[in-house]
Write a protein that holds these residues in place. Structure first.
Motif, PDB file in Angstrom:
ATOM      1  N   GLN A  31       0.832  -1.204   0.000  1.00 25.96           N
ATOM      2  CA  GLN A  31       0.000   0.000   0.000  1.00 25.96           C
ATOM      3  C   GLN A  31       0.872   1.261   0.000  1.00 25.96           C
ATOM      4  N   MET A  32       1.957   1.250   0.796  1.00 26.04           N
ATOM      5  CA  MET A  32       2.826   2.419   0.888  1.00 26.04           C
ATOM      6  C   MET A  32       3.628   2.622  -0.404  1.00 26.04           C
ATOM      7  N   VAL A  33       4.073   1.538  -1.031  1.00 25.04           N
ATOM      8  CA  VAL A  33       4.796   1.653  -2.310  1.00 25.04           C
ATOM      9  C   VAL A  33       3.882   2.278  -3.361  1.00 25.04           C
ATOM     10  N   LYS A  34       2.620   1.852  -3.387  1.00 23.93           N
ATOM     11  CA  LYS A  34       1.661   2.414  -4.356  1.00 23.93           C
ATOM     12  C   LYS A  34       1.433   3.904  -4.086  1.00 23.93           C
ATOM     13  N   LEU A  35       1.378   4.277  -2.815  1.00 26.46           N
ATOM     14  CA  LEU A  35       1.211   5.684  -2.456  1.00 26.46           C
ATOM     15  C   LEU A  35       2.400   6.512  -2.952  1.00 26.46           C
ATOM     16  N   VAL A  36       3.600   5.969  -2.813  1.00 26.50           N
ATOM     17  CA  VAL A  36       4.813   6.644  -3.311  1.00 26.50           C
ATOM     18  C   VAL A  36       4.713   6.832  -4.825  1.00 26.50           C
ATOM     19  N   GLU A  37       4.357   5.764  -5.541  1.00 28.76           N
ATOM     20  CA  GLU A  37       4.264   5.839  -7.006  1.00 28.76           C
ATOM     21  C   GLU A  37       3.203   6.847  -7.444  1.00 28.76           C
ATOM     22  N   ASP A  38       2.023   6.793  -6.806  1.00 25.62           N
ATOM     23  CA  ASP A  38       0.923   7.684  -7.191  1.00 25.62           C
ATOM     24  C   ASP A  38       1.262   9.146  -6.909  1.00 25.62           C
ATOM     25  N   THR A  39       1.850   9.410  -5.738  1.00 25.73           N
ATOM     26  CA  THR A  39       2.156  10.791  -5.350  1.00 25.73           C
ATOM     27  C   THR A  39       3.276  11.379  -6.216  1.00 25.73           C
TER      28      THR A  39
END
Length: 280
Positions: free
Chosen positions: A185-193
């Motif tokens: 979930q945190m990796v996806k947040l990094v990619e999206d942001t």
């Protein structure tokens, strides 16, 4: 002098439950150890290839219910697999792996025989987080192929690695899976942001996952990594996007783990994210 135990129940030719003078009930596994044996027979512990305790009544019941549905040759083979895992990990495994991994591999073998394919959504995270367990899981998959001619799908390596990690850390699979889901979930947040896609096979991805893994572990252990107010202020001014993203990640951790996160984590996350953006 050889220590003798008293057979309480013969589960099959390769597994018996016995009364131990110090540990009460123990499970003895060994080729032919139960053959022609009966209740109250004395048997030497040296006859067993593997001796383990099942102190949990629930796990003992699961193990006894599981064995009648598994071929005796697989029980014998499981013993070889568990000994291999212990030797390669260099430590004793928690007793629950005898139930959990035996159960898992028995079903995995049935699935493979029926050519049922499935994927493991956390495979790359597992490989990155637990490299030693992953390598040993690959060896187990090879052992199964060499012995039984059954080829497991790649996703199976990840599941076996989780069972090994669970047995050496004494964490439940549920805890480990929750940990992995949080990192994903945190990796996806990094990619999206940051508007990037991180190559899951890259060194950058491996480093990010490892960094987040250590941060989550520090939260679990309630470890404080120091107070750097001046550095935090400088990073907030110099790299506002990364600093704000670091705090988003911290809030995700706090919500999912239901634990406070040391504010200093924002510094380490900001520095790591800035390196990642710079390279991107």
């Amino acid at each position: 002098m050889e220590q003798q135990v008293t057979i309480k129940k013969v589960l099959n030719n390769n597994v018996v439950i016995a009364d131990h003078p110090s540990y009460q009930e123990v499970v003895l596994i060994g080729k032919g150890i139960g053959f022609n044996r009966k209740q109250k027979d004395q048997i030497s512990l040296n006859k067993a290839d593997k001796t383990f305790l099942l102190s949990s009544e629930k796990e003992k019941e699961q193990y006894m219910n599981l064995l009648p549905h598994i071929e005796e040759s697989l029980i014998d083979f499981m013993n070889d697999i568990l000994i291999h895992i212990e030797q390669r990990m260099g430590q004793e495994l928690n007793e629950h792996i005898h139930v959990a991994l035996t159960d898992h591999l028995a079903f995995a073998i049935n699935r493979a025989k029926q050519n049922m394919q499935f994927s493991n959504p956390f495979l790359l995270e597992i490989e990155s987080l637990y490299p030693k367990e992953y390598q040993i899981a690959m060896e187990v998959v090879t052992m199964v192929y060499d012995k039984m001619g059954i080829q497991f799908p790649n996703g199976e390596v990840g599941f076996i690695a989780l069972h090994i990690h669970s047995a050496v850390t004494d964490k439940t699979l549920r805890e480990i899976n929750r940990h992995n889901q949080l990192i994903t979930q945190m990796v996806k947040l990094v990619e999206d942001t940051m508007g990037i896609t991180i190559d899951k096979h890259s060194v950058d991805y491996h480093r990010l996952v490892q960094h987040l893994h250590r941060a989550v572990d520090r939260v679990y252990q309630e470890e404080n990594i120091g107070d750097e107010i001046r550095l935090a202020k400088m990073l907030k001014e110099e790299y506002p996007v990364c600093y704000n993203l670091a705090w988003k990640l911290i809030k995700v951790m706090q919500k999912q783990l239901n634990k406070p996160v040391d504010e200093s984590e924002a510094i380490y996350l900001t520095i790591h994210l800035q390196r990642l953006t710079h390279k991107s």
